[in-house]
Design a protein around this motif. Structure first.
Motif, PDB file in Angstrom:
ATOM      1  N   TYR A 113      41.198  14.104  52.785  1.00 30.30           N
ATOM      2  CA  TYR A 113      40.978  14.716  54.101  1.00 30.30           C
ATOM      3  C   TYR A 113      42.282  15.070  54.798  1.00 30.30           C
ATOM      4  O   TYR A 113      42.339  16.058  55.506  1.00 30.30           O
ATOM      5  CB  TYR A 113      40.085  13.880  55.016  1.00 30.30           C
ATOM      6  CG  TYR A 113      40.193  12.383  54.951  1.00 30.30           C
ATOM      7  CD1 TYR A 113      41.396  11.723  55.095  1.00 30.30           C
ATOM      8  CD2 TYR A 113      39.038  11.626  54.778  1.00 30.30           C
ATOM      9  CE1 TYR A 113      41.462  10.342  55.060  1.00 30.30           C
ATOM     10  CE2 TYR A 113      39.093  10.232  54.744  1.00 30.30           C
ATOM     11  CZ  TYR A 113      40.320   9.588  54.881  1.00 30.30           C
ATOM     12  OH  TYR A 113      40.390   8.230  54.850  1.00 30.30           O
TER      13      TYR A 113
ATOM     14  N   ILE B   2      35.908  24.876  49.661  1.00 30.90           N
ATOM     15  CA  ILE B   2      36.007  23.415  49.670  1.00 30.90           C
ATOM     16  C   ILE B   2      35.153  22.864  48.538  1.00 30.90           C
ATOM     17  O   ILE B   2      34.105  23.415  48.199  1.00 30.90           O
ATOM     18  CB  ILE B   2      35.558  22.840  51.027  1.00 30.90           C
ATOM     19  CG1 ILE B   2      35.964  21.375  51.154  1.00 30.90           C
ATOM     20  CG2 ILE B   2      34.064  23.029  51.247  1.00 30.90           C
ATOM     21  CD1 ILE B   2      35.965  20.877  52.582  1.00 30.90           C
TER      22      ILE B   2
ATOM     23  N   ASN C 283      32.759  19.930  47.148  1.00 29.15           N
ATOM     24  CA  ASN C 283      31.801  19.030  47.793  1.00 29.15           C
ATOM     25  C   ASN C 283      30.836  18.455  46.769  1.00 29.15           C
ATOM     26  O   ASN C 283      30.812  18.902  45.617  1.00 29.15           O
ATOM     27  CB  ASN C 283      31.059  19.780  48.906  1.00 29.15           C
ATOM     28  CG  ASN C 283      30.460  21.066  48.403  1.00 29.15           C
ATOM     29  OD1 ASN C 283      29.536  21.042  47.608  1.00 29.15           O
ATOM     30  ND2 ASN C 283      30.980  22.195  48.836  1.00 29.15           N
TER      31      ASN C 283
ATOM     32  N   TYR D 195      25.786  24.056  52.840  1.00 27.07           N
ATOM     33  CA  TYR D 195      26.965  24.527  53.563  1.00 27.07           C
ATOM     34  C   TYR D 195      26.824  26.010  53.881  1.00 27.07           C
ATOM     35  O   TYR D 195      27.068  26.451  55.010  1.00 27.07           O
ATOM     36  CB  TYR D 195      28.211  24.372  52.684  1.00 27.07           C
ATOM     37  CG  TYR D 195      29.060  23.150  52.892  1.00 27.07           C
ATOM     38  CD1 TYR D 195      30.086  23.144  53.818  1.00 27.07           C
ATOM     39  CD2 TYR D 195      28.888  22.024  52.103  1.00 27.07           C
ATOM     40  CE1 TYR D 195      30.915  22.050  53.969  1.00 27.07           C
ATOM     41  CE2 TYR D 195      29.711  20.918  52.239  1.00 27.07           C
ATOM     42  CZ  TYR D 195      30.728  20.936  53.177  1.00 27.07           C
ATOM     43  OH  TYR D 195      31.545  19.844  53.312  1.00 27.07           O
TER      44      TYR D 195
ATOM     45  N   SER E  46      35.054  19.992  56.310  1.00 29.15           N
ATOM     46  CA  SER E  46      34.041  19.371  55.459  1.00 29.15           C
ATOM     47  C   SER E  46      33.022  18.633  56.317  1.00 29.15           C
ATOM     48  O   SER E  46      33.348  18.158  57.408  1.00 29.15           O
ATOM     49  CB  SER E  46      34.709  18.369  54.507  1.00 29.15           C
ATOM     50  OG  SER E  46      33.762  17.563  53.854  1.00 29.15           O
TER      51      SER E  46
ATOM     52  N   GLN F 144      31.831  15.953  55.218  1.00 36.67           N
ATOM     53  CA  GLN F 144      32.145  14.573  54.862  1.00 36.67           C
ATOM     54  C   GLN F 144      33.392  14.122  55.602  1.00 36.67           C
ATOM     55  O   GLN F 144      34.173  14.938  56.075  1.00 36.67           O
ATOM     56  CB  GLN F 144      32.409  14.460  53.362  1.00 36.67           C
ATOM     57  CG  GLN F 144      31.286  14.900  52.472  1.00 36.67           C
ATOM     58  CD  GLN F 144      31.758  15.054  51.029  1.00 36.67           C
ATOM     59  OE1 GLN F 144      31.921  16.148  50.535  1.00 36.67           O
ATOM     60  NE2 GLN F 144      31.982  13.927  50.362  1.00 36.67           N
TER      61      GLN F 144
ATOM     62  N   ARG G 267      36.153  11.945  50.955  1.00 33.54           N
ATOM     63  CA  ARG G 267      35.811  12.999  50.001  1.00 33.54           C
ATOM     64  C   ARG G 267      36.629  12.799  48.739  1.00 33.54           C
ATOM     65  O   ARG G 267      37.823  12.540  48.789  1.00 33.54           O
ATOM     66  CB  ARG G 267      36.090  14.379  50.629  1.00 33.54           C
ATOM     67  CG  ARG G 267      35.506  15.542  49.859  1.00 33.54           C
ATOM     68  CD  ARG G 267      35.512  16.814  50.730  1.00 33.54           C
ATOM     69  NE  ARG G 267      36.860  17.237  51.063  1.00 33.54           N
ATOM     70  CZ  ARG G 267      37.590  18.085  50.337  1.00 33.54           C
ATOM     71  NH1 ARG G 267      37.086  18.612  49.224  1.00 33.54           N
ATOM     72  NH2 ARG G 267      38.806  18.422  50.713  1.00 33.54           N
TER      73      ARG G 267
END
Length: 521
Positions: free
Chosen positions: A144, A175, A177, A186, A381, A383, A386
């Motif tokens: 992150y 990104i 994921n 997303y 994100s 999250q 990650r």
């Protein structure tokens, strides 16, 4: 493995966690807890890791290409519960017992790296991805911020840039994921945010009835995403497909007009490049024309078929994908980057992802850091923690090069073509349709049904064949192959080639084994 002679507590085969507290002459106690020194016997732990890695190497990696091994050691759930000793207890267990449990886990797990595992849209063992996974599991990073994950953020940036190039965009964003389903979610949320940015703060109240369009052959994650995001499954319009499973553009446009006429607000079209069952590729150029006329976001779910972009021979299957606003692409499928490795790629370069998802957590994304905070990508994100999934794909790409990845795709599709031609030659085997990708869908018709007229009774009996053969192959452990009914078609086998360890001999074995297991039906 390095040794540490200065450390106390030599390894004992029966070492237990509760015995690992070192003795200290001047112990400092707080609330009855000793604070001096580590409470783990590091040397014992290192020895356990070393022995477990040796076990993995011997029982998984070295046996991955051995066709004499079983694909699975089948046991019914209640029996397997007893064999595995799943209970966790108040006291820890000795290392020799933990290694026995590791051995049991390997023994009774499905060997997805086996050359005769054809059950899913992933298979095989990529050695470079595996090493990357070992590294990231040991390092335990969270991607992150640059300060805690500098290497992996740069790796992700580099991989996303190359994937964007293969889609045909000059620039973009993206990104990694957890899964293609999340990528689709997303994209759906991003398209909705683009359509009505105020939803981020004000929520669903006051919005018109938003409606989206997708193929009748789309992945089930589209319904899940609509449900999760509050759009509602009734507002997912499924567009009819042709006989090959491709979305019909004229039908898409008709439904868009109809929805607008009824007062709904169309905002998204999801096309599919590589449907789950038939492996169909929607006509992207024609769909993109419609999206442009109606001002709709075009998302392409290329979770399965996106890897064809790596092949100069087969990238034509995705003709027009550069016109998409977003793309889901899973390198863990055909390119074998290891589950999970899934990217959402977005054409927009105005920080739309970050604007949509940012929560600006001040404890994590401080604006006065001493380095370039544009590398703190975690705020785009959904999250917080990650995994560095891009690293697996990067390592494989570095090892094989683009040409090696291209060969991986070409070989899989060449083997698929070989299997199709063999099916056509063999009595008792019947294709559903000519495949354009690596999904080969076919029936096995046992001798007892070969002279029967193809009426209701025939199809009723044939529907029972694939499940029965699947049970036999699972219990025998000789191979794993998926089956399903589909849109009026009774149960058939769906075979998928991915693993580069698969050979022509494995294709022949597949058909021989199905015939062997089903000829008495």
């Amino acid at each position: 493995m390095s040794s540490h002679p200065d450390r106390e507590c030599p390894l004992d085969g029966d070492t237990r966690p509760q015995d690992m507290i070192p003795s200290k002459k001047s112990a400092v106690l707080v609330d009855g807890v000793v604070l001096n020194g580590p409470t783990t016997d590091v040397r014992a732990g290192e020895k356990f890791v070393e022995e477990a890695c040796r076990l993995i190497m011997e029982e998984v990696v070295l046996k991955a290409t051995d066709v004499s091994e079983k694909v699975c050691e089948w046991r019914p759930p209640e029996q397997l519960k007893q064999l595995l000793d799943l209970e966790v207890r108040d006291t820890g267990e000795p290392h020799h017992r933990l290694l026995e449990l590791c051995q049991d886990v390997i023994r009774y797990s499905v060997k997805t790296n086996h050359p005769r595992f054809f059950n899913q849209l992933y298979a095989g063992l990529d050695y470079y991805s595996l090493v990357a996974r070992f590294m990231t599991e040991a390092l335990n990073p969270s991607v992150y911020t640059y300060e805690v994950s500098p290497v992996f953020l740069l790796v992700e940036e580099a991989v996303l840039k190359k994937m964007i190039e293969f889609i045909g965009w000059k620039e973009g964003d993206g990104i990694f994921n957890p899964g293609g389903s999340v990528s689709n979610m997303y994209a759906m949320n991003l398209a909705r945010y683009k359509y009505c940015p105020e939803i981020k703060e004000k929520g669903l109240s006051g919005l018109p009835r938003l409606i989206l369009f997708t193929s009748a052959e789309c992945h089930y994650s589209m319904k899940k995403a609509a449900s999760f995001l509050g759009i509602g499954t009734e507002n997912v319009c499924f567009v009819e497909t042709d006989g090959r499973g491709k979305m019909i553009p004229a039908e898409l446009e008709r439904q868009i007009w109809q929805a607008s006429k009824e007062g709904a607000a169309p905002f998204l079209v999801c096309a599919t490049s590589g449907t789950t069952v038939l492996g169909a590729f929607d006509p992207l150029d024609e769909i993109a024309d419609i999206c442009e006329r109606h001002g709709l976001w075009l998302h392409v779910d290329a979770s399965w078929g996106g890897s064809a972009l790596m092949s100069r021979k087969y990238r034509k299957l995705l003709q027009g994908i550069h016109r998409a606003d977003s793309v889901a692409w899973n390198p863990h499928k055909m390119l074998m980057a290891g589950i999970q490795c899934c990217a959402l790629l977005v054409k927009d370069k105005s920080d739309l992802l970050k604007k949509c998802y940012s929560a600006k957590a001040s404890y994590l994304f401080q604006q006065d850091k001493f380095y370039d905070i544009s590398y703190d990508t975690g705020d785009k994100s959904i999250q917080c923690s990650r995994r560095p999934d891009a690293f697996k794909f990067w390592m494989t790409w570095k090892a094989l090069g683009t040409l090696g990845l291209e060969e991986r795709v070409n070989r899989a599709l060449a083997l698929s073509r070989y299997l199709v031609e063999e099916i056509k030659k063999r009595e008792g085997f019947k294709l559903l349709l000519e495949p354009e990708y690596a999904n080969i869908c076919f029936w096995y018709i046992p001798p007892s049904l070969r002279e029967m007229e193809e009426g209701p009774e025939f199809w009723e009996k044939l529907n029972l064949v694939a499940p029965a053969i699947k049970e036999r192959m699972m219990k025998k452990g000789s191979l794993m192959l998926g089956y399903q009914p589909h849109r009026g078609k009774v149960n058939f086998f769906r075979q998928v080639v991915i693993n580069p360890q698969v050979s022509r001999e494995d294709m022949d074995f597949l058909l021989d084994e199905i015939d062997l297991l089903g000829r008495d039906m």
